[in-house]
Motif scaffolding. Structure first.
Motif, short mmCIF file in Angstrom:
data_model
loop_
_atom_site.label_atom_id
_atom_site.label_comp_id
_atom_site.label_asym_id
_atom_site.label_seq_id
_atom_site.Cartn_x
_atom_site.Cartn_y
_atom_site.Cartn_z
N GLY A 241 0.86 -1.17 0.00
CA GLY A 241 0.00 0.00 0.00
C GLY A 241 0.90 1.22 0.00
O GLY A 241 2.13 1.08 -0.09
N ALA A 242 0.28 2.37 0.14
CA ALA A 242 1.04 3.61 0.09
C ALA A 242 2.22 3.51 1.05
O ALA A 242 2.10 2.98 2.14
CB ALA A 242 0.13 4.76 0.48
N GLY A 243 3.35 3.99 0.60
CA GLY A 243 4.54 3.97 1.47
C GLY A 243 5.58 2.97 1.01
O GLY A 243 6.74 3.06 1.38
N ALA A 244 5.18 2.01 0.20
CA ALA A 244 6.10 0.92 -0.16
C ALA A 244 6.93 1.20 -1.41
O ALA A 244 7.88 0.48 -1.68
CB ALA A 244 5.30 -0.37 -0.36
N VAL A 245 6.53 2.22 -2.14
CA VAL A 245 7.19 2.41 -3.44
C VAL A 245 7.94 3.73 -3.52
O VAL A 245 7.73 4.64 -2.72
CB VAL A 245 6.14 2.38 -4.59
CG1 VAL A 245 5.58 0.98 -4.75
CG2 VAL A 245 5.03 3.38 -4.33
N GLY A 260 15.11 0.06 -0.30
CA GLY A 260 15.41 -0.52 1.01
C GLY A 260 14.22 -1.25 1.61
O GLY A 260 13.21 -1.50 0.95
N ALA A 261 14.37 -1.56 2.91
CA ALA A 261 13.35 -2.35 3.62
C ALA A 261 12.04 -1.58 3.80
O ALA A 261 11.03 -2.17 4.21
CB ALA A 261 13.90 -2.77 4.98
N LYS A 262 12.05 -0.31 3.49
CA LYS A 262 10.82 0.49 3.53
C LYS A 262 9.77 -0.12 2.60
O LYS A 262 8.57 0.13 2.76
CB LYS A 262 11.17 1.91 3.10
CG LYS A 262 10.24 2.99 3.55
CD LYS A 262 10.96 4.33 3.34
CE LYS A 262 10.01 5.52 3.21
NZ LYS A 262 8.93 5.57 4.14
N ARG A 263 10.21 -0.94 1.64
CA ARG A 263 9.26 -1.59 0.73
C ARG A 263 8.25 -2.49 1.48
O ARG A 263 7.22 -2.83 0.95
CB ARG A 263 10.01 -2.44 -0.31
CG ARG A 263 10.68 -3.65 0.29
CD ARG A 263 11.41 -4.49 -0.74
NE ARG A 263 12.63 -3.83 -1.21
CZ ARG A 263 13.50 -4.40 -2.03
NH1 ARG A 263 13.25 -5.61 -2.52
NH2 ARG A 263 14.59 -3.77 -2.40
N PHE A 264 8.63 -2.88 2.71
CA PHE A 264 7.74 -3.76 3.47
C PHE A 264 6.70 -2.98 4.29
O PHE A 264 5.89 -3.56 5.00
CB PHE A 264 8.55 -4.67 4.41
CG PHE A 264 9.55 -5.52 3.67
CD1 PHE A 264 9.12 -6.45 2.73
CD2 PHE A 264 10.91 -5.37 3.89
CE1 PHE A 264 10.04 -7.23 2.03
CE2 PHE A 264 11.83 -6.14 3.20
CZ PHE A 264 11.40 -7.07 2.27
N GLU A 265 6.78 -1.65 4.23
CA GLU A 265 5.85 -0.82 5.01
C GLU A 265 4.61 -0.53 4.18
O GLU A 265 4.70 -0.38 2.97
CB GLU A 265 6.54 0.48 5.43
CG GLU A 265 7.73 0.22 6.33
CD GLU A 265 8.54 1.48 6.64
OE1 GLU A 265 8.09 2.59 6.31
OE2 GLU A 265 9.65 1.31 7.18
N PHE A 266 3.49 -0.45 4.85
CA PHE A 266 2.25 -0.17 4.13
C PHE A 266 1.28 0.54 5.05
O PHE A 266 1.23 0.27 6.25
CB PHE A 266 1.62 -1.48 3.62
CG PHE A 266 1.48 -2.52 4.71
CD1 PHE A 266 2.54 -3.36 5.02
CD2 PHE A 266 0.31 -2.63 5.44
CE1 PHE A 266 2.42 -4.30 6.04
CE2 PHE A 266 0.18 -3.56 6.46
CZ PHE A 266 1.25 -4.39 6.76
N GLY A 267 0.55 1.46 4.48
CA GLY A 267 -0.54 2.08 5.22
C GLY A 267 -0.14 3.27 6.07
O GLY A 267 1.04 3.47 6.37
N SER A 268 -1.14 4.02 6.45
CA SER A 268 -0.92 5.18 7.31
C SER A 268 -0.49 4.71 8.69
O SER A 268 -0.84 3.61 9.10
CB SER A 268 -2.21 5.99 7.45
OG SER A 268 -2.70 6.29 6.17
#
Ligand SMILES: Cc1ncc(COP(=O)(O)O)c(C=O)c1O
Length: 395
Positions: A241-245, A260-268
């Motif tokens: 979701g938003a935040g991963a790309v 980086g590993a931020k790709r695994f983050e999603f959502g507000s």
């Protein structure tokens, strides 16, 4: 050395109870709450998404990633923010490409969070889950893990420090033996981070999942997952979701995952909580992880000796110093651990909880750097009284 009075003065909850449950939910210092409150207040007063407001709170939260990277001796690109250890483990569990019959090895002392993702994959993907028993000091753990590994083993998933008895596993040696057999290692670091210095490069661990709400004193709903840089592409993105790309590629048909590993983050997210998380990392580093370990280790060790000296009391935590932590779990013969925890609360406003280890339901005491010698000697007195009353009860 730690200035006990000064650190205790920072943690308001210590004045109303004897708080020996940092391994459950830790009390936070005032500055962690204040930083999160202040970020909330800023949003309240200006509107959370008024021009410049959200980005400034997010930018402060983002600094926490760098602080965590420094804490662990790794790069920011290897750190993903999560909401809990469970989320970190699930990201890895669902991100690896499992084939039916692939094996994961866990210990018999894992927290439900360290077991359920694998049992779920057993149901959903047909993997096998092997369980290696641990003894009190983790003796023979390296040999047992080595023997459990087969050509089908893909991953060892173990607690760096076990939740119930506080056994600190020889993590670097475990990673070394696993890597020799081409097996990856995930460590559940819920009970480790904040107890002693951690250098993830030296451990050479592949995945490290942690939370803010225990020994780091950073509050709940925040956590982090380390994924070794060279394995970032091996762990596929499962929830997104938003935040991963990168940039605006979320709007295109071909998303470009964050490098980086931020790709695994999603959502507000609740960004104010991540601001508090960063302040917790700063404070723990200021107090000093070497100093924390140097204070807690002799305190926990003498607590274990005193408890073991009481008739009818058995200590379930390790006695080997290098395998020990601030977790001290004991059992009173014939008295379930939750009854002991309730009695300690009712008689002495002492916060602790039951813990199940080695077939017994004991009581878990978390000795933290802010725990005072007086609190521990009052605890020993109360346990002595409980054990004496128990022993004198008619059977
Ligand atoms: C070893 C261990 N793993 C995982 C957890 C759960 O972590 P979380 O609630 O952050 O998923 C705990 C404590 O609750 C724990 O002690």
């Amino acid at each position: 050395v730690i200035d006990l009075q000064a650190v205790r003065a920072e943690i308001p909850a210590l004045s109303s109870a004897t708080y020996l449950n940092t391994g459950g939910y830790a009390p936070s210092p005032r500055r962690v709450y204040e930083a999160a409150f202040e970020a909330h207040r800023f949003e309240m007063e200006h509107g959370p998404d008024t021009r410049g407001i959200r980005s400034s709170v997010e930018a402060r939260a983002e600094q926490t990633r760098g602080k965590l990277a420094e804490l662990f001796g790794v790069t920011e690109a290897e750190i993903a923010f999560t909401r809990a250890v469970s989320e970190g483990i699930d990201i890895v569990a669902w991100g690896l490409d499992w084939q039916p019959g692939d094996e994961v090895v866990v210990s018999d002392q894992e927290h439900p969070t360290g077991r359920l993702p694998w049992l779920n994959l057993r149901e959903r993907r047909g993997i096998d889950v092997k369980v290696v028993p641990l003894d009190r000091n983790g003796d023979g753990v390296l040999e047992a893990l080595d023997a459990a590994i087969t050509p089908r083993t893909r991953l060892l998933s173990l607690s760096h420090v076990t939740a119930e008895s506080g056994l600190r596993l020889p993590a670097a040696e475990i990673c070394q033996l696993a890597h020799k057999r081409d097996v990856r290692v995930l460590l559940d670091a819920a009970q480790a981070v904040g107890q002693f210095p951690i250098d993830l490069r030296a451990l050479d661990v592949d995945f490290y999942a942690t939370t803010g709400h225990k020994w780091l004193l950073g509050g709940a709903g925040i956590g982090a997952l380390y994924v070794k840089g060279e394995l970032l592409d091996e762990v596929k993105v499962s929830w997104t979701g938003a935040g991963a790309v990168e940039g605006a590629s979320g709007r295109s048909d071909v998303p470009r995952w964050h490098a980086g590993a931020k790709r695994f983050e999603f959502g507000s997210r609740l960004w104010p909580a991540y601001v508090g998380y960063g302040v917790a990392v700063d404070w723990i580093r200021e107090v000093g992880l070497e100093a924390i370990e140097a204070r807690v280790s002799p305190l926990a060790s003498s607590l274990k000796k005193e408890l073991a000296g009481i008739d009818g009391v058995t200590v379930l935590s390790p006695d080997a110093p290098e395998r020990s932590t601030g977790i001290v779990t004991f059992a009173i013969d014939g008295m379930p651990g939750d009854q002991v925890a309730t009695a300690l609360w009712e008689r002495a406003r002492t916060v602790c909880r039951a813990a199940r280890a080695f077939g017994q339901v004991g009581t878990r005491i978390s000795v933290a750097f802010f725990t005072s010698e007086d609190e521990l000697s009052r605890l020993v007195d109360e346990v002595r009284k409980l054990a004496r009353e128990r022993v004198s009860l008619p059977v």
